[in-house]
Structures are given as structure tokens and as C-alpha cells.
Design a protein around this motif. Structure first.
Motif, PDB file in Angstrom:
ATOM      1  N   LEU A   6       0.816  -1.221   0.000  1.00  0.00           N
ATOM      2  CA  LEU A   6       0.000   0.000   0.000  1.00  0.00           C
ATOM      3  C   LEU A   6       0.846   1.264   0.000  1.00  0.00           C
ATOM      4  CD1 LEU A   6      -2.335  -2.014   0.513  1.00  0.00           C
ATOM      5  CD2 LEU A   6      -3.307  -0.349   2.085  1.00  0.00           C
ATOM      6  N   SER A   7       2.084   1.147   0.474  1.00  0.00           N
ATOM      7  CA  SER A   7       2.941   2.339   0.489  1.00  0.00           C
ATOM      8  C   SER A   7       3.506   2.649  -0.903  1.00  0.00           C
ATOM      9  CB  SER A   7       4.071   2.185   1.506  1.00  0.00           C
ATOM     10  OG  SER A   7       4.999   1.205   1.111  1.00  0.00           O
ATOM     11  N   GLN A   8       3.192   1.821  -1.887  1.00  0.00           N
ATOM     12  CA  GLN A   8       3.576   2.119  -3.273  1.00  0.00           C
ATOM     13  C   GLN A   8       2.508   2.957  -3.972  1.00  0.00           C
ATOM     14  OE1 GLN A   8       6.280   1.489  -5.138  1.00  0.00           O
ATOM     15  NE2 GLN A   8       7.341   0.666  -3.353  1.00  0.00           N
ATOM     16  N   ILE A   9       1.388   3.168  -3.279  1.00  0.00           N
ATOM     17  CA  ILE A   9       0.263   3.888  -3.911  1.00  0.00           C
ATOM     18  C   ILE A   9       0.306   5.363  -3.530  1.00  0.00           C
ATOM     19  CG2 ILE A   9      -2.258   3.986  -4.117  1.00  0.00           C
ATOM     20  CD1 ILE A   9      -2.343   1.076  -3.147  1.00  0.00           C
ATOM     21  N   SER A  10       0.236   6.234  -4.540  1.00  0.00           N
ATOM     22  CA  SER A  10       0.222   7.665  -4.196  1.00  0.00           C
ATOM     23  C   SER A  10      -1.146   8.305  -4.472  1.00  0.00           C
ATOM     24  CB  SER A  10       1.325   8.407  -4.953  1.00  0.00           C
ATOM     25  OG  SER A  10       1.309   8.029  -6.292  1.00  0.00           O
ATOM     26  N   ASP A  11      -2.005   7.577  -5.130  1.00  0.00           N
ATOM     27  CA  ASP A  11      -3.345   8.118  -5.404  1.00  0.00           C
ATOM     28  C   ASP A  11      -4.292   7.756  -4.241  1.00  0.00           C
ATOM     29  OD1 ASP A  11      -5.543   9.094  -7.222  1.00  0.00           O
ATOM     30  OD2 ASP A  11      -6.193   7.026  -6.871  1.00  0.00           O
ATOM     31  N   ILE A  12      -4.922   8.778  -3.665  1.00  0.00           N
ATOM     32  CA  ILE A  12      -5.722   8.563  -2.453  1.00  0.00           C
ATOM     33  C   ILE A  12      -6.874   7.582  -2.682  1.00  0.00           C
ATOM     34  CG2 ILE A  12      -7.170   9.650  -0.682  1.00  0.00           C
ATOM     35  CD1 ILE A  12      -4.809  11.107  -0.322  1.00  0.00           C
ATOM     36  N   ASP A  13      -7.584   7.731  -3.803  1.00  0.00           N
ATOM     37  CA  ASP A  13      -8.747   6.867  -4.027  1.00  0.00           C
ATOM     38  C   ASP A  13      -8.336   5.402  -4.158  1.00  0.00           C
ATOM     39  OD1 ASP A  13     -10.346   9.058  -3.907  1.00  0.00           O
ATOM     40  OD2 ASP A  13     -10.453   9.360  -6.085  1.00  0.00           O
ATOM     41  N   THR A  14      -7.245   5.157  -4.872  1.00  0.00           N
ATOM     42  CA  THR A  14      -6.764   3.775  -5.017  1.00  0.00           C
ATOM     43  C   THR A  14      -6.356   3.233  -3.654  1.00  0.00           C
ATOM     44  OG1 THR A  14      -5.836   4.508  -7.118  1.00  0.00           O
ATOM     45  CG2 THR A  14      -5.202   2.322  -6.383  1.00  0.00           C
ATOM     46  N   PHE A  15      -5.657   4.068  -2.889  1.00  0.00           N
ATOM     47  CA  PHE A  15      -5.221   3.654  -1.555  1.00  0.00           C
ATOM     48  C   PHE A  15      -6.422   3.310  -0.675  1.00  0.00           C
ATOM     49  CE2 PHE A  15      -4.344   4.492   2.872  1.00  0.00           C
ATOM     50  CZ  PHE A  15      -3.125   3.879   3.090  1.00  0.00           C
ATOM     51  N   MET A  16      -7.433   4.191  -0.683  1.00  0.00           N
ATOM     52  CA  MET A  16      -8.598   3.982   0.182  1.00  0.00           C
ATOM     53  C   MET A  16      -9.346   2.707  -0.185  1.00  0.00           C
ATOM     54  SD  MET A  16      -8.515   6.188   2.487  1.00  0.00           S
ATOM     55  CE  MET A  16     -10.066   5.674   3.200  1.00  0.00           C
TER      56      MET A  16
END
Ligand code: SAM
Length: 262
Positions: A155-165
Motif C-alpha cells: 500500500l505504500s507504493q500507492i500515491s493516489d488517495i482513491d486507489t489507496f482507500m
């Protein structure tokens, strides 16, 4: 109520305030503070003692450097952890040898993947002779602020908030399906700065839990992070930078406590 809170409640060392100022990090026992972004051991210690009793099982999503496992061992609670970082899993397993009194397992697993998580969790539950766990704790990455691995599923590879959420909600759904009804869980989270503004990530996560699951919120605790490695010994430069710009220094994180209602 947990073991400790039943007996001798006047003397018991459980903090029922919504503000936790933790002076010094507990460095006793196996706590070596080697993993960036790890818990202050007092956080899982308080939660485990409050919400579980000896012999209960704690499930941890994003188990990292093993802080919760080491507390479980000390407090005689069984434990099932999940992380994607093989290196840190090996380190934690190494610290646990020779085998301890409690039942424990750390699964190398993407917690956001339903099939992978379910298979791993069912296997461990079978081995431990349980169907559900008694407490869940989750400490996800704070978006991409600290990158834990190069793994694309991290999850720490994700910088887009919606994808992360969306991945965060998947992970919580997977974990919560193994938490027994009427039991408690805690989410530890922090806010971040991105593109010159505060992103209230912790609030987004708290809100997502409220919206997606049948829960009652029992606590919003603010704890200080005085001992944060990155800021130790460099207070002045941080103060200078904050004043030169227009922001404030993060000193706190949140602990959201929920009760699972179904
Ligand atoms: C904030 S750290 C947890 C630290 C932990 N509380 C401790 O005391 O050491 C977040 C952890 O989430 C793990 N992680 C990130 N994405 C994951 C995923 N998809 N599945 C499982 N673990 C993941 C990282 O490897 C990292 O160890």
C-alpha cells in the motif's frame, strides 16, 4: 472488558483519557525499534490489556516489526499477523525463536487480496483451533510517505488517495470477517502533507470504516509521537522550516477504536 480492567480497576494502569502523552518508548524485552514507522509498544500494550484477556487471539493487519506480537507474548495472548515485507517477517520470526508459550503465526500475505488473505487466515485459525479472533489491530502505511517495500501490492507504493482507500477498505473487510461479533478493533493512523497541504488521511480511513462496516465507534484517541526518529535532535531545523513555510509539525497520530456489531 479485558482482563486487566475487570480486576482492581482503581489501580490498573489503563489510560481511559482520549489524549495519550507517551513520554518514553518502551525498549524492554524484544522491542528494538529497528523498523521505521513502528508502534510505540505502549499503544498495543494498552489496547490488548483493555480489550482482551489471557488466551485470547489478536489479529494484526500490517504487522511490520512485530511490536504487537512481542506485546502479545508478554501478555500471553495468541497472535496472527500479516505483512508483505518478507525481510521484516524473517526478522520478527527470528526474534521469536526458540518457540514461545503462545500460539502465533506471521503470514507473508497481501492483506488486500481476498483469496490470498482468506486462505492464509483460515489455515492459521485451523492450526490454532479457533474460528474467529478476539481483537484486531491495523496500522496501515500512511499512503506513500514511508515506502516499506518495492512490491507493487504494498500500500505504500500507492500515491493516489482513491486507489489507496479502496485497497485499505478491502484489507479491513478481509480482516474484519475474522473478528468475532461484539469484539473490538483499533485503527492507528496519521495525517500527511501532500502538494503543500494537509491530507487528513486518518480521518478518511476512520470515515471509510464507519461507512463500509457495521461498527460503533468507541474512541478517538490522540497520541503524541515525541520519540519520532526522524525529528530527534533536529527540532530547530524543523521549527525553522515550519516557520519559513506555512505549516505545522505533526506531533500526533490517532487511535480509532471500534466495536464490531455483526
Ligand atoms: C506502518 S507499518 C506497520 C508497523 C507496525 N505497526 C510495527 O509496529 O512495526 C505498515 C506495514 O504494512 C505493510 N504492508 C503494506 N502493504 C501491505 C499489504 N498489501 N499487505 C500486507 N502488508 C502490507 C508494510 O510492509 C509495513 O510493514
Amino acid at each position: 472488558m479485558g482482563n486487566d480492567s475487570n480486576s482492581n480497576w482503581r489501580e490498573v494502569d489503563l489510560n481511559v483519557d482520549s489524549l495519550w502523552i507517551i513520554g518514553e518508548r518502551d525498549k524492554s524485552g524484544k522491542h528494538a525499534n529497528v523498523y521505521h514507522g513502528n508502534f510505540i509498544p505502549q499503544v498495543p500494550d494498552q489496547l490488548i490489556r483493555r480489550y482482551t484477556k489471557e488466551g485470547d487471539t489478536v489479529l494484526e493487519l500490517f504487522s511490520g516489526g512485530g511490536t504487537t506480537l512481542f506485546e502479545c507474548e508478554k501478555l500471553k495472548r495468541n497472535y496472527i499477523g500479516f505483512d508483505i515485507n518478507k525481510q521484516i517477517i524473517d526478522y520478527v520470526r527470528g526474534k521469536m525463536q526458540p518457540s514461545s508459550q503462545i500460539k502465533y503465526e506471521i503470514c507473508d500475505c497481501d492483506v488486500a487480496d481476498f483469496t490470498e488473505f482468506n486462505q492464509a487466515a483460515i489455515n492459521v485459525c485451523n492450526e490454532q483451533g479457533i474460528e474467529k479472533v478476539d481483537f484486531l489491530i491495523a496500522h496501515p502505511p500512511y499512503l506513500d510517505v514511508v515506502k516499506f517495500t518495492q512490491d507493487k501490492r504494498d500500500l505504500s507504493q500507492i500515491s493516489d488517495i482513491d486507489t489507496f482507500m479502496s485497497k485499505f477498505v478491502d484489507a479491513m473487510r478481509n480482516g474484519l470477517s475474522f473478528l468475532a461479533k461484539d469484539k473490538y478493533f483499533a485503527l492507528v493512523a496519521g495525517d500527511i502533507y501532500k502538494r503543500s497541504e494537509v491530507v487528513p488521511l486518518a480521518f478518511y480511513m476512520m470515515d471509510a470504516v464507519k461507512k463500509n462496516f457495521n461498527v460503533k465507534m468507541k474512541g478517538v484517541i490522540i497520541k503524541n509521537i515525541e520519540g519520532n526518529k526522524g525529528k530527534l535532535g533536529s527540532q530547530d531545523i524543523w521549527k525553522y522550516r515550519a516557520l519559513k513555510s506555512d505549516y505545522f509539525l505533526f506531533k500526533h497520530e490517532y487511535i480509532f477504536v471500534f466495536k464490531k456489531m455483526d
